[in-house]
Design an enzyme around this catalytic site. Structure first.
Site, PDB file in Angstrom:
ATOM      1  N   HIS A 105      38.608  31.964  28.102  1.00 40.38           N
ATOM      2  CA  HIS A 105      37.641  33.014  27.771  1.00 40.38           C
ATOM      3  C   HIS A 105      38.191  33.769  26.568  1.00 40.38           C
ATOM      4  O   HIS A 105      39.306  34.282  26.602  1.00 40.38           O
ATOM      5  CB  HIS A 105      37.444  33.962  28.954  1.00 40.38           C
ATOM      6  CG  HIS A 105      36.688  33.316  30.074  1.00 40.38           C
ATOM      7  ND1 HIS A 105      36.950  33.580  31.394  1.00 40.38           N
ATOM      8  CD2 HIS A 105      35.663  32.421  30.055  1.00 40.38           C
ATOM      9  CE1 HIS A 105      36.120  32.863  32.153  1.00 40.38           C
ATOM     10  NE2 HIS A 105      35.329  32.157  31.359  1.00 40.38           N
ATOM     11  N   HIS A 159      44.157  33.828  32.441  1.00 42.31           N
ATOM     12  CA  HIS A 159      43.030  34.680  32.027  1.00 42.31           C
ATOM     13  C   HIS A 159      43.527  36.117  32.046  1.00 42.31           C
ATOM     14  O   HIS A 159      44.674  36.390  32.381  1.00 42.31           O
ATOM     15  CB  HIS A 159      41.868  34.533  33.020  1.00 42.31           C
ATOM     16  CG  HIS A 159      41.137  33.227  32.898  1.00 42.31           C
ATOM     17  ND1 HIS A 159      39.828  33.127  32.499  1.00 42.31           N
ATOM     18  CD2 HIS A 159      41.550  31.946  33.126  1.00 42.31           C
ATOM     19  CE1 HIS A 159      39.460  31.864  32.481  1.00 42.31           C
ATOM     20  NE2 HIS A 159      40.490  31.113  32.865  1.00 42.31           N
ATOM     21  N   GLU A 209      40.043  37.420  26.154  1.00 40.65           N
ATOM     22  CA  GLU A 209      41.176  37.688  27.043  1.00 40.65           C
ATOM     23  C   GLU A 209      42.497  37.347  26.348  1.00 40.65           C
ATOM     24  O   GLU A 209      43.212  36.423  26.727  1.00 40.65           O
ATOM     25  CB  GLU A 209      40.986  36.889  28.338  1.00 40.65           C
ATOM     26  CG  GLU A 209      39.682  37.280  29.037  1.00 40.65           C
ATOM     27  CD  GLU A 209      39.281  36.355  30.192  1.00 40.65           C
ATOM     28  OE1 GLU A 209      40.120  35.594  30.678  1.00 40.65           O
ATOM     29  OE2 GLU A 209      38.094  36.419  30.579  1.00 40.65           O
ATOM     30  N   GLU A 264      45.520  36.564  36.380  1.00 43.96           N
ATOM     31  CA  GLU A 264      44.686  37.492  35.601  1.00 43.96           C
ATOM     32  C   GLU A 264      45.593  38.628  35.144  1.00 43.96           C
ATOM     33  O   GLU A 264      45.971  39.499  35.921  1.00 43.96           O
ATOM     34  CB  GLU A 264      43.549  38.045  36.471  1.00 43.96           C
ATOM     35  CG  GLU A 264      42.551  36.991  36.963  1.00 43.96           C
ATOM     36  CD  GLU A 264      41.458  36.696  35.938  1.00 43.96           C
ATOM     37  OE1 GLU A 264      41.552  37.191  34.799  1.00 43.96           O
ATOM     38  OE2 GLU A 264      40.510  35.969  36.291  1.00 43.96           O
TER      39      GLU A 264
HETATM   40 ZN   LIG Z   1      38.559  34.759  32.164  1.00 42.80          ZN
END
Ligand SMILES: [Zn+2]
Length: 754
Positions: A177, A312, A180, A382
């Site tokens: 993504h 991410h 990010e 994350e």
């Molecule tokens: Zn992501």
């Protein structure tokens, strides 16, 4: 053409493209942070079905759900008649306005997009690192081209970097993504810090570079990242997907969500991914329709990875399969939980499936395919907290990267066999002349079976401690298997009472990193200084708020809890306090221990155990089960305490050396809750304060025994009428009347003659 002319032409051409791009791309859309109130499972499903991404949402049980939405998505929510409020209207401006630049020289170079590298900066950074360490950092290996024709490349960090050696392989990917950036930055930080310690003998970095093949794909989605750079050259761009033309204009609605395009369970339903080409979670026309994902797939299929991290940001969580909320089979689930715990111990992340941690489901994502199709252990880490968001302040970038450094190492170690010491147990006190049997639990936390036998070396670090078999072997340890070894420790009768002794434990197989730890202990009797089991009531404890006794103790009749009648109260602060008057001057290694269990809203509410000292007031203390507060209303940042749930009684141990020699005058448990979700609370029992006595009753000469010399000395003292010292008062005032007299002498004679 001469070189300079060529360069000028190139620059002119790039300038032309920049201008062209500026015209082509409309002004970036505004993204907002919004709070949806009372998000029941059906409301969450409704939001997901409308095609809004929940990957980085923050869910507060059934009270609220914070998510990031575009202008169009905000309209969708309004149409759905959901109750929400806008927290931050324009996230990009917010990210830029709050930014604190880093001015000081630093070891880790930052990039120009709020501290993050641009596409060209990150390409250049790889080049620099490779030129500095050409033996261990590979050239870029071009895996293929993105939709818009940008290179997707990998590089390897290992010794003999141009050979494919028979070493466990690990893969780290970033920027699937494109909004990010920390998912990429932390990989450069990891690599830089490893290579900088490469020459240090027996360092972890040395081992990992020599015995592993560490692979990196820093940018899975270059087109999206370059687009963000175009719309927000200083950082803060909010484009997520790739840049395929999906018929949704030129802005951030265009593209396929690359983390919904993998082949495992692709398009299983329209909640975990969307068929709408303009949705943030659009899964593409078919599984692996996107070149970027086809490339990652082929790379994983063509190599032999033991484990993979698909990075991410944000959420401070390790997400493991499966995206639909179901679990891997029991054996793998235990590995998933165990390994996540090992990493979380180092950065305080939560872990679980996406459904458990955030409450949403996905399909067609990277971890599902990596594990589901290939059996490779994999997580989505994350990076960063919800308040840090997609684009944290430049001043926080290095620290965020550093938070991943140790977990990234653990992950690399565990690609092979990797041993750690679990719990250990001494059968009795270590006294002069004692024979003590010791049990040690050995765990292979690696993902491969041991390379032959595991050898455990036991080395006493003082000559008066003796172990007969200094080498114990375990024939073989499979991945995540535990075994217990035992050995006998002989304490010489020459050893001084009250001295400290230690044993060094090393564990390794033929190829693993040599794990070492030192067990420290005191020669002497453990002394109980204070104890309360609440069997005859609340004793000397004073309480406020709801604190009171519960008749569900660990032992005996009662235990003390912050909420005897169900859940604790919202928005309160209450405590249970004990004042103490203990003399610690002749106590070594004092510690508090208690049995506890708790159910406290994870990440929000908190119970801390504190000591009061004249020097520092109330200080929160660290134990084996505490975590550090995250800065939420009821969790003071960095302070130690309990949250989450612990359903079975555990023995907690709090060492008082944390007080740096300051004398504790009181202890308390303090409970804090915010206005939302509550839990069953905190219960403790069998509270005690212990230590190792640095003296022996009657031992005036402090030589570790009570004998005739103590009698002679004491008789002398009494006849001369000397003022006793603090030590003498502590250990020779046997009848505890505050002075040393003939009665104490008689009692000591008694001790000696017995
Ligand atoms: Zn992501």
């Amino acid at each position: 053409m001469d070189k300079r002319k060529f360069l000028t032409r190139l620059i002119n051409r790039s300038l032309f493209f920049v201008i062209l791009n500026f015209c082509l791309f409309a002004k970036a859309e505004i993204f907002s942070s919004i709070r949806v109130w009372y998000p029941s499972p059906s409301i969450i499903k409704t939001i997901q079905d409308s095609g809004i991404a929940l990957d980085h949402s923050v869910r507060r049980s059934d009270v609220y759900l914070d998510l990031v939405v575009s202008e169009q998505e905000k309209l969708i929510l309004e149409d759905l008649d959901l109750l929400f409020e806008v927290l931050i209207d324009d996230l990009t401006s917010y990210y830029k306005d709050r930014n604190v630049a880093v001015l000081n020289e630093r070891n880790f170079p930052l990039g120009s997009m709020l501290g993050n590298f641009t596409w060209s900066e990150l390409n250049q950074r790889h080049e620099e690192l490779k030129n500095m360490y050409p033996e261990i950092i590979s050239e870029k290996i071009i895996l293929g081209q993105s939709f818009e024709g940008n290179d997707i490349w990998a590089f390897k960090l290992s010794d003999n970097v141009n050979e494919d050696e028979n070493e466990p392989e690990v893969l780290y990917t970033g920027l699937t993504h494109s909004r990010e950036p920390l998912s990429m930055m932390n990989l450069f930080y990891f690599v830089q810090n490893l290579v900088e310690s490469y020459d240090i003998d027996s360092s972890e970095a040395n081992y990992l570079i020599n015995e592993r093949e560490l692979w990196f794909i820093p940018v899975v989605n270059p087109d999206g990242y370059i687009y963000n750079e175009q719309i927000e050259p200083n950082g803060g761009g909010m484009h997520r997907k790739n840049r395929r033309d999906t018929g949704c204009g030129l802005g951030t609605q265009r593209g396929v969500d690359l983390n919904r395009n993998y082949g495992y369970g692709w398009g299983a339903n329209d909640t975990g991914s969307s068929p709408d080409p303009c949705s943030a979670i659009y899964r593409g026309e078919s599984a692996f329709s996107e070149p970027e994902i086809e490339i990652v797939k082929d790379f994983i299929l063509n190599r032999n990875f033991k484990n993979v991290l698909h990075y991410h940001s944000f959420g401070n969580v390790y997400i493991h399969p499966f995206g639909d909320g179901s679990y891997p089979d029991y054996g793998d689930l235990m590995i998933y939980r165990g390994l996540a715990q090992e990493m979380s111990d180092l950065n305080n992340f939560n872990f679980g499936t996406g459904y458990e941690t955030i409450g949403y489901t996905v399909n067609g994502d990277a971890v599902d395919w990596t594990y589901g199709n290939n059996g490779i252990i994999t997580y989505t880490p994350e990076v960063g907290s919800s308040s840090q968001g997609f684009w944290p302040s430049e001043s926080e970038v290095e620290e965020l990267c550093d938070n991943q450094f140790e977990p990234n190492k653990v992950f690399a170690f565990t690609a092979g066999s990797d041993f750690v010491l679990g719990s250990y147990y001494f059968s009795n006190d270590l006294l002069p002349g004692a024979v003590v049997s010791v049990n040690l639990e050995i765990l292979n936390r690696g993902l491969t079976v041991s390379n032959g036998a595991v050898s455990i070396k036991i080395e006493p670090l003082s000559q008066l401690i003796n172990v007969e078999n200094q080498l114990v072997e375990i024939e073989e340890l499979s991945s995540w298997q535990k075994d217990t070894i035992s050995f006998e420790l002989n304490v010489s009768d020459q050893v001084a009472y009250f001295s400290e002794a230690s044993i060094k434990i090393s564990i390794q197989d033929e190829k693993s990193y040599k794990y070492t730890d030192t067990l420290r202990f005191f020669i002497g009797n453990q002394t109980l200084l204070y104890q309360e089991d609440f069997n005859s009531g609340i004793g000397q404890w004073s309480v406020n708020g709801d604190w009171g006794l519960t008749n569900e103790p660990s032992i005996g009749l009662y235990a003390l809890t912050d909420s005897p009648n169900g859940n604790y109260t919202a928005e309160t602060s209450s405590s249970a306090t004990i004042e103490i008057d203990l003399d610690f001057s002749f106590i070594a290694n004092p510690f508090v221990s208690y049995l506890a269990l708790w159910d406290i809203e994870d990440g929000y509410d908190f119970v801390r155990f504190q000591a009061y000292t004249d020097e520092n007031g109330w200080v929160s203390l660290m134990g084996n089960y505490t975590v550090q507060g995250n800065g939420a209303t009821a969790q003071p940042l960095g302070q130690y305490g309990y949250d989450g749930s612990q359903n079975t009684w555990v023995m907690e141990k709090i060492y008082l050396n944390q007080l740096n020699g300051n004398k504790p005058l009181a202890f308390r448990f303090i409970q804090d809750s915010d206005q939302y979700v509550e839990g069953d609370g905190f219960v403790f029992d069998d509270f005690s304060i212990n230590g190792f006595s640095l003296g022996l009753l009657g031992d005036l000469t402090s030589d570790g025994t009570v004998n005739i010399f103590d009698i002679i000395g004491l008789a002398d003292m009494i006849s001369r009428g000397e003022e006793p010292s603090n030590y003498e008062l502590t250990f020779c005032d046997l009848d505890n009347n505050g002075e040393i007299n003939i009665l104490d002498l008689l009692m000591i004679i008694n001790v000696v003659s017995n």
